[in-house]
Scaffold this motif. Structure first.
Motif, mmCIF file in Angstrom:
data_model
loop_
_atom_site.group_PDB
_atom_site.id
_atom_site.type_symbol
_atom_site.label_atom_id
_atom_site.label_comp_id
_atom_site.label_asym_id
_atom_site.label_seq_id
_atom_site.Cartn_x
_atom_site.Cartn_y
_atom_site.Cartn_z
ATOM 1 N N UNK A 118 1.011 -1.099 -0.132
ATOM 2 C CA UNK A 118 0.373 0.391 0.103
ATOM 3 C C UNK A 118 0.792 1.194 0.270
ATOM 4 N N UNK A 119 1.794 1.710 0.707
ATOM 5 C CA UNK A 119 2.591 2.881 1.104
ATOM 6 C C UNK A 119 3.980 2.895 -0.239
ATOM 7 N N UNK A 120 4.222 1.520 -0.852
ATOM 8 C CA UNK A 120 4.842 1.287 -1.368
ATOM 9 C C UNK A 120 3.681 1.858 -2.977
ATOM 10 N N UNK A 121 3.210 1.371 -3.103
ATOM 11 C CA UNK A 121 2.186 2.322 -4.012
ATOM 12 C C UNK A 121 1.381 3.851 -3.931
ATOM 13 N N UNK A 122 1.931 3.848 -3.271
ATOM 14 C CA UNK A 122 1.643 5.457 -2.810
ATOM 15 C C UNK A 122 2.617 6.413 -3.134
ATOM 16 N N UNK A 123 3.930 5.699 -2.961
ATOM 17 C CA UNK A 123 4.843 6.410 -2.879
ATOM 18 C C UNK A 123 5.194 6.345 -4.593
ATOM 19 N N UNK A 124 5.338 5.754 -5.495
ATOM 20 C CA UNK A 124 4.993 5.095 -6.681
ATOM 21 C C UNK A 124 4.507 5.731 -7.569
ATOM 22 N N UNK A 125 2.868 6.164 -7.130
ATOM 23 C CA UNK A 125 2.320 7.104 -7.710
ATOM 24 C C UNK A 125 1.570 8.636 -7.571
ATOM 25 N N UNK A 126 3.319 8.900 -6.554
ATOM 26 C CA UNK A 126 2.495 9.928 -6.003
ATOM 27 C C UNK A 126 2.480 11.464 -6.242
ATOM 28 N N UNK A 127 2.881 10.815 -8.404
ATOM 29 C CA UNK A 127 2.928 11.830 -8.586
ATOM 30 C C UNK A 127 1.317 11.898 -10.147
ATOM 31 N N UNK A 128 0.750 10.853 -9.539
ATOM 32 C CA UNK A 128 -0.219 11.008 -10.814
ATOM 33 C C UNK A 128 -1.386 10.466 -9.539
ATOM 34 N N UNK A 129 -1.446 10.892 -7.945
ATOM 35 C CA UNK A 129 -2.557 10.700 -6.930
ATOM 36 C C UNK A 129 -3.513 11.107 -7.425
ATOM 37 N N UNK A 130 -4.474 10.338 -7.345
ATOM 38 C CA UNK A 130 -5.877 11.200 -7.497
ATOM 39 C C UNK A 130 -6.595 11.705 -6.354
ATOM 40 N N UNK A 131 -6.843 11.888 -5.283
ATOM 41 C CA UNK A 131 -7.297 11.547 -4.118
ATOM 42 C C UNK A 131 -8.606 12.673 -4.165
ATOM 43 N N UNK A 132 -9.647 12.601 -3.888
ATOM 44 C CA UNK A 132 -11.276 13.121 -4.112
ATOM 45 C C UNK A 132 -11.814 13.613 -3.045
ATOM 46 N N UNK A 133 -11.426 12.422 -2.022
ATOM 47 C CA UNK A 133 -11.990 12.831 -0.001
ATOM 48 C C UNK A 133 -10.531 13.184 0.357
ATOM 49 N N UNK A 134 -10.489 12.719 1.311
ATOM 50 C CA UNK A 134 -9.397 12.691 2.515
ATOM 51 C C UNK A 134 -8.562 11.905 2.010
ATOM 52 N N UNK A 135 -7.302 12.132 2.748
ATOM 53 C CA UNK A 135 -5.848 10.959 2.076
ATOM 54 C C UNK A 135 -6.671 9.701 3.284
ATOM 55 N N UNK A 136 -6.496 9.536 4.223
ATOM 56 C CA UNK A 136 -7.286 8.978 5.276
ATOM 57 C C UNK A 136 -8.144 8.294 4.012
ATOM 58 N N UNK A 137 -9.487 8.943 3.517
ATOM 59 C CA UNK A 137 -9.911 8.337 3.213
ATOM 60 C C UNK A 137 -10.094 7.074 1.880
ATOM 61 N N UNK A 138 -8.699 8.275 1.371
ATOM 62 C CA UNK A 138 -8.176 7.392 -0.134
ATOM 63 C C UNK A 138 -7.707 6.132 0.693
ATOM 64 N N UNK A 139 -6.307 6.155 1.805
ATOM 65 C CA UNK A 139 -5.586 4.560 1.731
ATOM 66 C C UNK A 139 -6.744 4.111 2.780
#
Length: 199
Positions: free
Chosen positions: A54-75
């Motif tokens: 989960x956190x590896x993906x978060x870092x690898x996709x950091x430049x293209x993240x599309x978080x429409x709600x809160x970060x907590x909800x996204x995680x």
């Protein structure tokens, strides 16, 4: 200093490649996320793998993240999807294994040889099933769904070199643990595997 930032501020910094922001996000959410994942999977090692992925993906996709709600909800939503995906893959794995066993059932040969082949085949697939989730996903896409390295990299948002490395590691594990299982390794290391696993 970063520990006092809001999730939204940390997210903006993360998208700008801030390792410190990532570390704060990890420190803030890794423990509750792990407990959440553990409650759904009842397996400590597997839960740790999901958390790491989960956190590896978060870092690898950091430049293209599309978080429409809160970060907590996204995680938490990401964790939920990964858990569902694991159950789906495990179900698929069992289907593939059954198909391969059925294939051996109709082949000529003695009963003792058949039982031995089926047992060794199951051992190999148990090894595959215990790969780290990312490695298993890449390996199954490569050897079962017959996708190219380029296709897998594009599908998972990884570099082609990462995909190649994961496949190489998976094959090394199989060769190390099942050096005498020649027929199974032949299936796993050639395109002929696709014939046996085609829907």
């Amino acid at each position: 200093m970063y520990s006092n930032y809001t999730d939204q501020e940390l997210l903006l910094l993360l998208q700008k490649d801030s390792v410190k922001a990532f570390n704060v996000i990890y420190a803030r959410y890794s423990q509750p996320l792990y407990l959440y994942i553990l409650s759904k999977m009842d397996a400590g090692d597997a839960s740790k793998d999901v958390l790491q992925d989960l956190f590896t993906s978060l870092w690898e996709r950091r430049n293209s993240l599309s978080v429409h709600e809160s970060l907590k909800s996204y995680l938490y939503q990401s964790a939920r999807h990964k858990i569902i995906d694991i159950y789906r893959k495990n179900s698929t794995y069992r289907k593939y294994l059954q198909q391969l066993i059925e294939h051996f059932d109709v082949q000529p040969g003695g009963i003792a040889e058949l039982v031995d082949t089926k047992a060794r085949t199951q051992d190999v697939f148990e090894t595959i099933n215990h790969f780290p989730e990312r490695m298993k996903e890449i390996f199954m896409l490569s050897r079962v769904e017959h996708q190219t390295v380029e296709q897998i990299a594009l599908r998972l948002g990884l570099s082609q070199q990462t995909v190649k490395n994961q496949i190489t590691k998976a094959l090394k594990i199989l060769r190390t643990n099942h050096a005498k299982t020649d027929i199974v390794l032949l299936l796993l290391t050639t395109a002929s595997m696709y014939t046996f696993f085609a829907n």
